[in-house]
Design a protein around this motif. Structure first.
Motif, PDB file in Angstrom:
ATOM      1  N   ARG A   1       0.841  -1.354  -0.003  1.00 13.93           N
ATOM      2  CA  ARG A   1      -0.174   0.290   0.463  1.00 13.93           C
ATOM      3  C   ARG A   1       0.881   1.660  -0.317  1.00 13.93           C
ATOM      4  NH1 ARG A   1      -4.798  -1.832   3.338  1.00 13.93           N
ATOM      5  NH2 ARG A   1      -4.985   1.148   3.150  1.00 13.93           N
ATOM      6  N   PHE A   2       2.396   1.161   0.909  1.00 11.17           N
ATOM      7  CA  PHE A   2       2.887   2.939   1.165  1.00 11.17           C
ATOM      8  C   PHE A   2       3.559   2.808  -0.203  1.00 11.17           C
ATOM      9  CE2 PHE A   2       7.357   3.493   2.154  1.00 11.17           C
ATOM     10  CZ  PHE A   2       7.464   4.912   2.101  1.00 11.17           C
ATOM     11  N   VAL A   3       3.786   1.577  -1.798  1.00 10.96           N
ATOM     12  CA  VAL A   3       4.640   1.384  -2.496  1.00 10.96           C
ATOM     13  C   VAL A   3       3.552   2.471  -3.509  1.00 10.96           C
ATOM     14  CG1 VAL A   3       6.570   0.916  -4.433  1.00 10.96           C
ATOM     15  CG2 VAL A   3       6.229  -0.361  -2.373  1.00 10.96           C
ATOM     16  N   ASP A   4       2.083   1.989  -3.812  1.00 10.72           N
ATOM     17  CA  ASP A   4       0.989   2.174  -4.169  1.00 10.72           C
ATOM     18  C   ASP A   4       1.064   3.968  -4.077  1.00 10.72           C
ATOM     19  OD1 ASP A   4       0.846  -0.207  -5.925  1.00 10.72           O
ATOM     20  OD2 ASP A   4      -0.996   0.022  -4.448  1.00 10.72           O
ATOM     21  N   TRP A   5       1.175   4.388  -2.787  1.00 12.35           N
ATOM     22  CA  TRP A   5       0.896   5.799  -2.099  1.00 12.35           C
ATOM     23  C   TRP A   5       1.906   6.677  -3.174  1.00 12.35           C
ATOM     24  CZ3 TRP A   5       3.376   8.599   2.038  1.00 12.35           C
ATOM     25  CH2 TRP A   5       2.431   9.241   1.989  1.00 12.35           C
ATOM     26  N   LEU A   6       3.631   6.186  -2.775  1.00 13.08           N
ATOM     27  CA  LEU A   6       3.977   7.188  -3.330  1.00 13.08           C
ATOM     28  C   LEU A   6       4.189   7.448  -4.730  1.00 13.08           C
ATOM     29  CD1 LEU A   6       7.281   5.307  -1.554  1.00 13.08           C
ATOM     30  CD2 LEU A   6       5.862   7.387  -0.987  1.00 13.08           C
ATOM     31  N   GLY A   7       3.264   6.907  -5.892  1.00 12.58           N
ATOM     32  CA  GLY A   7       3.729   6.834  -7.170  1.00 12.58           C
ATOM     33  C   GLY A   7       5.077   7.187  -7.774  1.00 12.58           C
ATOM     34  N   VAL A   8       6.011   6.355  -7.575  1.00 11.24           N
ATOM     35  CA  VAL A   8       7.362   6.844  -8.066  1.00 11.24           C
ATOM     36  C   VAL A   8       7.443   5.927  -9.435  1.00 11.24           C
ATOM     37  CG1 VAL A   8      10.003   6.439  -8.426  1.00 11.24           C
ATOM     38  CG2 VAL A   8       8.572   6.767  -5.870  1.00 11.24           C
ATOM     39  N   THR A  13      13.955  -7.560   7.099  1.00  9.07           N
ATOM     40  CA  THR A  13      13.954  -8.866   6.430  1.00  9.07           C
ATOM     41  C   THR A  13      13.322  -8.491   4.990  1.00  9.07           C
ATOM     42  OG1 THR A  13      11.741  -8.880   7.436  1.00  9.07           O
ATOM     43  CG2 THR A  13      13.761  -9.811   8.272  1.00  9.07           C
ATOM     44  N   GLY A  14      13.676  -7.412   4.276  1.00  8.60           N
ATOM     45  CA  GLY A  14      12.905  -7.301   2.967  1.00  8.60           C
ATOM     46  C   GLY A  14      11.311  -7.192   2.592  1.00  8.60           C
ATOM     47  N   ALA A  15      10.926  -6.794   4.129  1.00 13.54           N
ATOM     48  CA  ALA A  15       9.391  -6.503   2.891  1.00 13.54           C
ATOM     49  C   ALA A  15       9.314  -5.213   2.372  1.00 13.54           C
ATOM     50  CB  ALA A  15       8.385  -5.947   4.689  1.00 13.54           C
ATOM     51  N   LEU A  16       9.818  -4.445   2.231  1.00 13.20           N
ATOM     52  CA  LEU A  16       9.576  -2.667   2.000  1.00 13.20           C
ATOM     53  C   LEU A  16      10.809  -3.486   0.513  1.00 13.20           C
ATOM     54  CD1 LEU A  16       8.879  -0.048   0.809  1.00 13.20           C
ATOM     55  CD2 LEU A  16      10.248   0.717   2.676  1.00 13.20           C
ATOM     56  N   THR A  17      11.685  -3.265   0.679  1.00 14.81           N
ATOM     57  CA  THR A  17      12.211  -4.375  -1.140  1.00 14.81           C
ATOM     58  C   THR A  17      11.610  -4.898  -1.338  1.00 14.81           C
ATOM     59  OG1 THR A  17      14.283  -3.957   0.734  1.00 14.81           O
ATOM     60  CG2 THR A  17      14.701  -4.701  -1.408  1.00 14.81           C
ATOM     61  N   SER A  18      10.630  -5.947  -1.232  1.00 14.94           N
ATOM     62  CA  SER A  18      10.032  -6.993  -2.171  1.00 14.94           C
ATOM     63  C   SER A  18       8.932  -6.238  -2.868  1.00 14.94           C
ATOM     64  CB  SER A  18       9.529  -8.230  -1.438  1.00 14.94           C
ATOM     65  OG  SER A  18      10.718  -8.821  -1.083  1.00 14.94           O
ATOM     66  N   SER A  19       8.536  -4.992  -1.514  1.00 14.72           N
ATOM     67  CA  SER A  19       6.853  -4.550  -2.801  1.00 14.72           C
ATOM     68  C   SER A  19       7.585  -3.560  -3.817  1.00 14.72           C
ATOM     69  CB  SER A  19       6.899  -3.760  -1.699  1.00 14.72           C
ATOM     70  OG  SER A  19       5.814  -4.962  -0.439  1.00 14.72           O
ATOM     71  N   ILE A  20       8.890  -2.771  -3.399  1.00 18.36           N
ATOM     72  CA  ILE A  20       9.527  -2.264  -4.728  1.00 18.36           C
ATOM     73  C   ILE A  20       9.855  -2.552  -5.702  1.00 18.36           C
ATOM     74  CG2 ILE A  20      11.233  -0.470  -5.014  1.00 18.36           C
ATOM     75  CD1 ILE A  20      11.186   0.006  -2.230  1.00 18.36           C
ATOM     76  N   THR A  21      10.277  -4.309  -4.937  1.00 19.46           N
ATOM     77  CA  THR A  21      10.119  -4.711  -7.135  1.00 19.46           C
ATOM     78  C   THR A  21       9.601  -5.074  -7.481  1.00 19.46           C
ATOM     79  OG1 THR A  21      11.205  -6.637  -5.695  1.00 19.46           O
ATOM     80  CG2 THR A  21      12.880  -5.260  -5.699  1.00 19.46           C
ATOM     81  N   GLY A  22       8.280  -5.516  -6.647  1.00 25.01           N
ATOM     82  CA  GLY A  22       7.317  -6.145  -7.550  1.00 25.01           C
ATOM     83  C   GLY A  22       6.326  -5.651  -7.386  1.00 25.01           C
ATOM     84  N   LEU A  23       6.405  -4.026  -7.251  1.00 24.12           N
ATOM     85  CA  LEU A  23       5.275  -3.522  -7.373  1.00 24.12           C
ATOM     86  C   LEU A  23       5.876  -1.831  -8.311  1.00 24.12           C
ATOM     87  CD1 LEU A  23       3.150  -2.760  -4.830  1.00 24.12           C
ATOM     88  CD2 LEU A  23       2.786  -4.133  -6.432  1.00 24.12           C
ATOM     89  N   ALA A  24       6.624  -1.662  -8.572  1.00 27.76           N
ATOM     90  CA  ALA A  24       7.508  -0.386  -9.124  1.00 27.76           C
ATOM     91  C   ALA A  24       8.277  -0.471 -10.145  1.00 27.76           C
ATOM     92  CB  ALA A  24       8.338   0.554  -7.703  1.00 27.76           C
TER      93      ALA A  24
END
Length: 271
Positions: A29-36, A49-60
């Motif tokens: 949800r955070f990565v989507d909100w940023l809109g990069v 443990t890579g929670a945010l990094t994984s979301s960045i690679t998967g969504l952005a």
């Protein structure tokens, strides 16, 4: 009375069961909100443990995302679950990021800000790494009110142990409200500062699914549990269990709220 002390930031797998799985719900949800936009260069400070990094690679769809953390155990866990060729991980400190000035489209962090010895310096360091016009952003739990899992835990602990009141993350951590986050980002000279809630639900098949990660020693609350004498630990277990709204089948759901904050590094030549 306590028996032992633990390194509460060492075992990546244990932290993932305790808190990483819930951070992952917020991260997307955070990565989507940023809109990069696509093809960006990201830096994930205190990547855990890579929670945010994984979301960045998967969504952005980044060109590169670098996750850094001081814990070798957490970096190893993040590498093990990383997907795609864009992700890199380094042992490094959020107060001394291993990148040149102005090289990142987004410098982000998840659930780490309150644990840093100098949060203001960390935000300034993130701003240094961001390009002009780039984003500096993070999310933190609303420890005081909206993080239901920890709120229930510390309320139960305080009902049995007066010393637990001072360990309560809702009391200890001041950077868990919109006002505090907005002030910190503004004081770092960032533009367009915005704070928003991200709310998710933690689902547990049974009380054991909730309780067992508290025995891991990873994080402040599990560190407190692991240091208790066995009879005290059992009393806390029962106090927490009795306070929870279990469904007829024994399953549980608790609301978890995080606060997300973003700001932009001023563009070159801006007044």
């Amino acid at each position: 009375m306590t028996e032992r002390r633990f390194d509460v930031w060492a075992a990546g797998d244990a932290y993932e069961r305790y808190m990483g799985r819930w951070s992952r719900l917020v991260a997307g949800r955070f990565v989507d909100w940023l809109g990069v936009g696509d093809d960006g260069v990201w830096l994930d400070a205190c990547c855990g443990t890579g929670a945010l990094t994984s979301s960045i690679t998967g969504l952005a769809r980044p060109r590169l995302v670098v996750g850094v953390d001081r814990s070798a155990g957490y970096v190893a866990a993040a590498r093990a679950v990383a997907t795609g060729p864009a992700a890199r991980f380094l042992l490094a400190d959020a107060l001394s990021l291993p990148v040149r000035d102005g090289t990142c489209d987004a410098v982000v962090s998840a659930l780490a800000l309150n644990f840093l010895p100098a949060p203001g310096a960390a935000v300034a360091e993130a701003a240094r790494a961001a390009r002009p016009g780039g984003l500096v952003a993070c999310y933190v739990w609303d420890y005081a009110e909206g993080m239901g899992l920890l709120r229930r835990f510390w309320d139960a602990a305080a009902s049995l142990d007066a010393a637990a009141v001072e360990l309560d993350e809702g009391r200890r951590f001041g950077l868990c409200s919109p006002e505090a986050l907005r002030a910190l980002w503004t004081s770092a000279g960032l533009d367009g500062v915005h704070v928003a809630p991200i709310e998710v639900r933690a689902e547990f098949a049974a009380f054991g699914d909730l309780w067992e990660p508290f025995l891991s020693g990873q994080g402040p609350a599990p560190g407190y549990v692991a240091a208790l004498a066995p009879p005290d630990r059992e009393r806390l277990r029962e106090a927490l269990r009795s306070s929870l709204p279990a469904r007829p089948d024994g399953s549980l759901a608790l609301g978890l709220r995080a606060w997300a904050v973003l700001g932009r590094k001023p563009s070159a030549g801006a007044a």
